[in-house]
Design an enzyme around this catalytic site. Structure first.
Site, PDB file in Angstrom:
ATOM      1  N   LYS A 121      46.486  -5.469  22.748  1.00  0.00           N
ATOM      2  CA  LYS A 121      46.607  -4.630  21.548  1.00  0.00           C
ATOM      3  C   LYS A 121      47.964  -3.943  21.464  1.00  0.00           C
ATOM      4  O   LYS A 121      48.495  -3.734  20.369  1.00  0.00           O
ATOM      5  CB  LYS A 121      45.499  -3.567  21.537  1.00  0.00           C
ATOM      6  CG  LYS A 121      44.086  -4.108  21.383  1.00  0.00           C
ATOM      7  CD  LYS A 121      43.103  -2.954  21.308  1.00  0.00           C
ATOM      8  CE  LYS A 121      41.672  -3.424  21.162  1.00  0.00           C
ATOM      9  NZ  LYS A 121      41.175  -4.019  22.420  1.00  0.00           N
ATOM     10  N   GLU A 215      44.243   6.561  18.673  1.00  0.00           N
ATOM     11  CA  GLU A 215      44.554   6.156  17.309  1.00  0.00           C
ATOM     12  C   GLU A 215      43.853   7.057  16.301  1.00  0.00           C
ATOM     13  O   GLU A 215      42.810   7.653  16.599  1.00  0.00           O
ATOM     14  CB  GLU A 215      44.116   4.713  17.044  1.00  0.00           C
ATOM     15  CG  GLU A 215      44.924   3.666  17.783  1.00  0.00           C
ATOM     16  CD  GLU A 215      44.517   2.260  17.408  1.00  0.00           C
ATOM     17  OE1 GLU A 215      45.282   1.334  17.722  1.00  0.00           O
ATOM     18  OE2 GLU A 215      43.443   2.081  16.801  1.00  0.00           O
ATOM     19  N   ARG A 317      41.359 -17.200  18.229  1.00  0.00           N
ATOM     20  CA  ARG A 317      40.264 -18.163  18.403  1.00  0.00           C
ATOM     21  C   ARG A 317      39.686 -18.500  17.043  1.00  0.00           C
ATOM     22  O   ARG A 317      40.027 -17.883  16.033  1.00  0.00           O
ATOM     23  CB  ARG A 317      39.176 -17.556  19.279  1.00  0.00           C
ATOM     24  CG  ARG A 317      38.662 -16.223  18.717  1.00  0.00           C
ATOM     25  CD  ARG A 317      37.495 -15.678  19.502  1.00  0.00           C
ATOM     26  NE  ARG A 317      37.179 -14.298  19.164  1.00  0.00           N
ATOM     27  CZ  ARG A 317      36.452 -13.907  18.116  1.00  0.00           C
ATOM     28  NH1 ARG A 317      35.975 -14.806  17.272  1.00  0.00           N
ATOM     29  NH2 ARG A 317      36.221 -12.619  17.899  1.00  0.00           N
TER      30      ARG A 317
END
Length: 471
Positions: A121, A215, A317
């Site tokens: 991330k 965050e 993916r």
């Protein structure tokens, strides 16, 4: 497809394993499937036996055992591994091992370096910010120091208060986590320190890395995704549109997905929805080009009510909801797009063979995740025996399921009780809603356990159909 000498190990189960097998057959490729004792009655075992015979099936003790999977690949003479989603799909170490072992195999997914770069991330946020891609306000590196974490949290609380947010919230997240695990909300700086310590300890236990991200919590948002496909050159990524995944369970697990991500012909939004979709698509493609993205992937975004997008993460993916994007896509004007087949084809080295100009979109698609669960009781999973599962075939419907329709089926307790994906197409939002309700009203899904009759989310899906693409 030229590379028909390949044999693909399907390193997964259930619905996605079935779709990988079907894509291999479409491309003229051999395949081999694995299954566990608990999955002996799964539809992916049945289709493998029907299409490939007993030689195409190997029993394993676990889908999580890399050594066992690679032993199957060697014994079966597989040349490539398709991880599906979950399990090893985003494990760069597994992808690296597959491609670098003595008997090399092709990992059908992005190259391991790309998975490693975008699976982090922190790296993703830094890359995004270097390209001017908007990300959620907060730290862009793991925080290990409690005082530093508290300073970041305080700045985010103050920022939200300046923006007029009545109840500011900060997210404390395990930086090495994923899938909604290791995340807590904090609405007060007084509580922050204890939550930070709890998440740090959790991260150390679960991921062997106590790094934490701080965050801003964006409330009242829609969850949008951009579907990207690229070949091994990494130079010419294209997109297959956007989808909206905002209808979720209380645990933020997706239940309904719609493509495209907004519909300005049906609703008036408080922002220019068409421009926003174009912006997040262009941002996603810019990042894909920068890293040399070389397979299928999804850029996940949240969009605030006033139309501000924030990149959340990149999923390196195939995703469950790939089929709803395929449903509205056309290549050279032709439907029947199969993103899983495209993933396999380019994963084995074929050039993409088309550009963005060759991709068009038509209509609206809805994907329903049909699950044995109780939405009225915090979406608690239901486990028992399914005694009947039927639906009416329609030319506008694709139903993907590993549940047998001609015999009883005991839901394995080892896996999530996902039963089927129903993908509905319509010429516009009104028609796809009408067709979606028709499908849900005509599904027969019956079962029982010791506590009583089966619980499903079909009524929940029906209620939520009226809300699709609303903000």
């Amino acid at each position: 497809m030229q590379n028909t000498e390949h044999k693909v190990l399907v390193a997964n189960r259930g619905e996605i394993a079935i779709r990988i097998v079907q894509a291999c057959r479409k491309l003229g490729l051999d395949f081999v499937c694995v299954y566990t004792a608990e999955d002996a009655e799964s539809g992916h075992v049945r289709i493998a036996r029907q299409l490939g015979g007993e030689k195409s099936l190997f029993r394993v003790s676990s889908y999580h055992d890399a050594n066992e999977l690679l032993s199957v690949a060697d014994e079966a003479g597989a040349t490539a591994v398709h991880p599906g989603y979950g399990f090893f799909a985003e494990d760069y170490r597994f992808a690296r091992r597959v491609s670098q072992r003595g008997r090399k195999l092709i990992f059908i997914g992005p190259s391991w370096r790309v998975i490693r770069e975008l699976g982090d991330k922190i790296n993703t946020k830094r890359l995004a910010r270097s390209l001017g891609v908007p990300t959620v306000p907060g730290s862009d590196k793991p925080i290990y120091d409690e005082m530093e974490a508290e300073k970041v949290a305080q700045s985010l609380f103050e920022f939200q208060e300046e923006q007029g947010v009545e109840r500011p919230l900060v997210l404390v997240k395990a930086s090495a986590g994923g899938g909604g695990m290791g995340i807590e909300e904090v609405h007060s700086l007084d509580l922050f320190r204890s939550v930070y310590r709890r998440i740090r300890n959790y991260a150390l236990r679960q991921f062997n890395d106590e790094g934490v991200l701080i965050e801003q919590r964006v409330n009242d948002f829609n969850h949008l995704e951009v579907q990207i496909v690229s070949d091994r050159s990494g130079k010419n990524p294209v997109h297959f549109g956007t989808r909206n995944c905002s209808i979720q369970s209380t645990g933020l697990q997706k239940r309904v997905e719609i493509a495209p991500g907004f519909d300005s012909s049906s609703y008036s939004y408080a922002f220019d929805a068409d421009k926003l979709l174009e912006d997040i698509t262009n941002h996603s493609l810019a990042m894909a080009r920068k890293v040399g993205y070389d397979n299928v992937g999804t850029w996940e975004w949240i969009v605030s009510r006033d139309g501000r997008p924030f990149l959340m993460e990149v999923n390196t993916r195939i995703q469950v909801e790939n089929g709803v994007s395929a449903a509205i896509a056309r290549i050279h004007g032709k439907g029947g797009v199969d993103i899983i087949a495209e993933q396999i084809r380019v994963g084995l080295g074929e050039p993409l063979g088309y550009t963005q100009d060759d991709i068009t979109f038509e209509g609206v698609g809805i994907e329903y995740r049909i699950i044995a669960e109780d939405p009225d009781n915090r979406f608690t999973p239901w486990v028992g025996r399914i005694e009947g599962f039927r639906w009416d075939e329609r030319d506008w419907l694709s139903m993907h399921t590993h549940v047998p329709t001609d015999s009883p089926y005991d839901i394995p307790t080892e896996f999530d009780p996902n039963l089927a994906l129903a993908i509905v197409w319509g010429k516009d939002l009104a028609q796809v809603r009408e067709r979606g309700l028709e499908l849900l009203d005509t599904i027969t899904l019956e079962g029982v356990n010791q506590a009583g009759p089966m619980r499903t989310n079909i009524a929940f899906l029906r209620r939520k159909t009226a809300d699709v693409l609303r903000f």
